[in-house]
Design a protein around this motif. Structure first.
Motif, PDB file in Angstrom:
ATOM      1  N   GLU A   1       0.909  -0.948  -0.403  1.00  0.00           N
ATOM      2  CA  GLU A   1      -0.084  -0.169  -0.373  1.00  0.00           C
ATOM      3  C   GLU A   1       0.631   1.039  -0.380  1.00  0.00           C
ATOM      4  O   GLU A   1       1.432   1.087   0.463  1.00  0.00           O
ATOM      5  CB  GLU A   1      -0.759  -0.378   1.104  1.00  0.00           C
ATOM      6  CG  GLU A   1      -1.828   1.150   1.600  1.00  0.00           C
ATOM      7  CD  GLU A   1      -3.194   0.397   2.611  1.00  0.00           C
ATOM      8  OE1 GLU A   1      -3.899   0.569   2.319  1.00  0.00           O
ATOM      9  OE2 GLU A   1      -2.799   1.392   3.757  1.00  0.00           O
TER      10      GLU A   1
ATOM     11  N   ASP B   1      -1.228   7.926  -1.488  1.00  0.00           N
ATOM     12  CA  ASP B   1      -1.593   8.633  -3.249  1.00  0.00           C
ATOM     13  C   ASP B   1      -2.561  10.389  -2.741  1.00  0.00           C
ATOM     14  O   ASP B   1      -3.287  10.056  -2.418  1.00  0.00           O
ATOM     15  CB  ASP B   1      -2.540   7.457  -4.163  1.00  0.00           C
ATOM     16  CG  ASP B   1      -2.452   8.825  -5.994  1.00  0.00           C
ATOM     17  OD1 ASP B   1      -1.045   8.990  -6.205  1.00  0.00           O
ATOM     18  OD2 ASP B   1      -3.147   9.583  -5.430  1.00  0.00           O
TER      19      ASP B   1
ATOM     20  N   GLN C   1      -4.147  12.025  -4.629  1.00  0.00           N
ATOM     21  CA  GLN C   1      -5.068  12.246  -5.388  1.00  0.00           C
ATOM     22  C   GLN C   1      -6.381  10.682  -5.046  1.00  0.00           C
ATOM     23  O   GLN C   1      -7.198  10.828  -5.402  1.00  0.00           O
ATOM     24  CB  GLN C   1      -4.451  12.167  -6.927  1.00  0.00           C
ATOM     25  CG  GLN C   1      -4.127  13.456  -7.784  1.00  0.00           C
ATOM     26  CD  GLN C   1      -4.083  13.539  -8.698  1.00  0.00           C
ATOM     27  OE1 GLN C   1      -3.270  12.308  -9.208  1.00  0.00           O
ATOM     28  NE2 GLN C   1      -3.685  14.527  -9.252  1.00  0.00           N
ATOM     29  N   ASP C   2      -5.371   9.608  -5.346  1.00  0.00           N
ATOM     30  CA  ASP C   2      -6.071   8.380  -4.898  1.00  0.00           C
ATOM     31  C   ASP C   2      -6.857   8.420  -3.465  1.00  0.00           C
ATOM     32  O   ASP C   2      -7.704   7.453  -3.175  1.00  0.00           O
ATOM     33  CB  ASP C   2      -5.775   7.681  -5.676  1.00  0.00           C
ATOM     34  CG  ASP C   2      -5.670   7.951  -7.234  1.00  0.00           C
ATOM     35  OD1 ASP C   2      -6.799   8.452  -7.601  1.00  0.00           O
ATOM     36  OD2 ASP C   2      -4.647   7.179  -7.826  1.00  0.00           O
ATOM     37  N   GLY C   3      -5.718   8.669  -2.523  1.00  0.00           N
ATOM     38  CA  GLY C   3      -5.747   8.346  -0.769  1.00  0.00           C
ATOM     39  C   GLY C   3      -4.642   6.998  -1.085  1.00  0.00           C
ATOM     40  O   GLY C   3      -3.741   7.351  -0.790  1.00  0.00           O
TER      41      GLY C   3
ATOM     42  N   HIS D   1      -2.812   3.565  -2.975  1.00  0.00           N
ATOM     43  CA  HIS D   1      -2.543   2.700  -4.084  1.00  0.00           C
ATOM     44  C   HIS D   1      -2.378   1.305  -3.374  1.00  0.00           C
ATOM     45  O   HIS D   1      -1.430   1.126  -2.409  1.00  0.00           O
ATOM     46  CB  HIS D   1      -1.277   3.049  -5.024  1.00  0.00           C
ATOM     47  CG  HIS D   1      -1.515   4.258  -5.797  1.00  0.00           C
ATOM     48  ND1 HIS D   1      -1.320   4.644  -7.227  1.00  0.00           N
ATOM     49  CD2 HIS D   1      -2.879   4.736  -6.334  1.00  0.00           C
ATOM     50  CE1 HIS D   1      -1.263   5.516  -6.941  1.00  0.00           C
ATOM     51  NE2 HIS D   1      -2.325   6.518  -7.145  1.00  0.00           N
TER      52      HIS D   1
ATOM     53  N   ILE E   1      -4.824  -1.540  -7.565  1.00  0.00           N
ATOM     54  CA  ILE E   1      -5.159   0.027  -7.127  1.00  0.00           C
ATOM     55  C   ILE E   1      -4.436   0.599  -7.264  1.00  0.00           C
ATOM     56  O   ILE E   1      -3.831   0.430  -6.662  1.00  0.00           O
ATOM     57  CB  ILE E   1      -6.097  -0.074  -6.181  1.00  0.00           C
ATOM     58  CG1 ILE E   1      -7.457  -0.961  -6.096  1.00  0.00           C
ATOM     59  CG2 ILE E   1      -6.596   1.168  -6.261  1.00  0.00           C
ATOM     60  CD1 ILE E   1      -8.420  -1.527  -4.850  1.00  0.00           C
ATOM     61  N   GLY E   2      -4.762   1.326  -8.392  1.00  0.00           N
ATOM     62  CA  GLY E   2      -3.509   2.631  -8.745  1.00  0.00           C
ATOM     63  C   GLY E   2      -2.369   2.554  -9.254  1.00  0.00           C
ATOM     64  O   GLY E   2      -1.595   3.202  -9.835  1.00  0.00           O
TER      65      GLY E   2
END
Length: 91
Positions: free
Chosen positions: A30, A33, A35-37, A39, A54-55
């Motif tokens: 993990e 990020d 922008q996304d929280g 990845h 994810i990401g």
């Protein structure tokens, strides 16, 4: 159980499960990020099967997989002894 294994300077965290009855260990990665929280992805050892991405880009996934491959023997070992930080793992 989930055991901490490694935290990189960019905040990426590697954790792993205890060894499952079928001999597998799940590695969780993990990265925070803005922008996304976060990845994230999972890697199933010993087959090195990547899933639930994810990401992360393909290039990032390859770099993560390289690091996992270099450390898999230790994560498998620690998955059976209570994690890296346990007394059993360092004995």
């Amino acid at each position: 159980m989930i055991y901490p294994y490694l935290t990189l300077n960019d905040g990426t965290e590697y954790t792993h499960s205890e060894m499952k009855p079928d001999g597998t260990v799940i590695v969780y990665v993990e990265t925070p990020d803005e922008q996304d929280g976060f990845h994230s992805l999972e890697c199933i050892l010993p087959k090195y099967e990547i899933k639930d991405v994810i990401g992360y880009t393909k290039a990032e996934q390859e770099k993560i997989l390289e690091r996992i491959k270099k450390n898999a023997h230790l994560m498998i070992k620690y998955s059976q002894t209570g994690g890296f930080e346990s007394d059993a793992a360092t004995a």
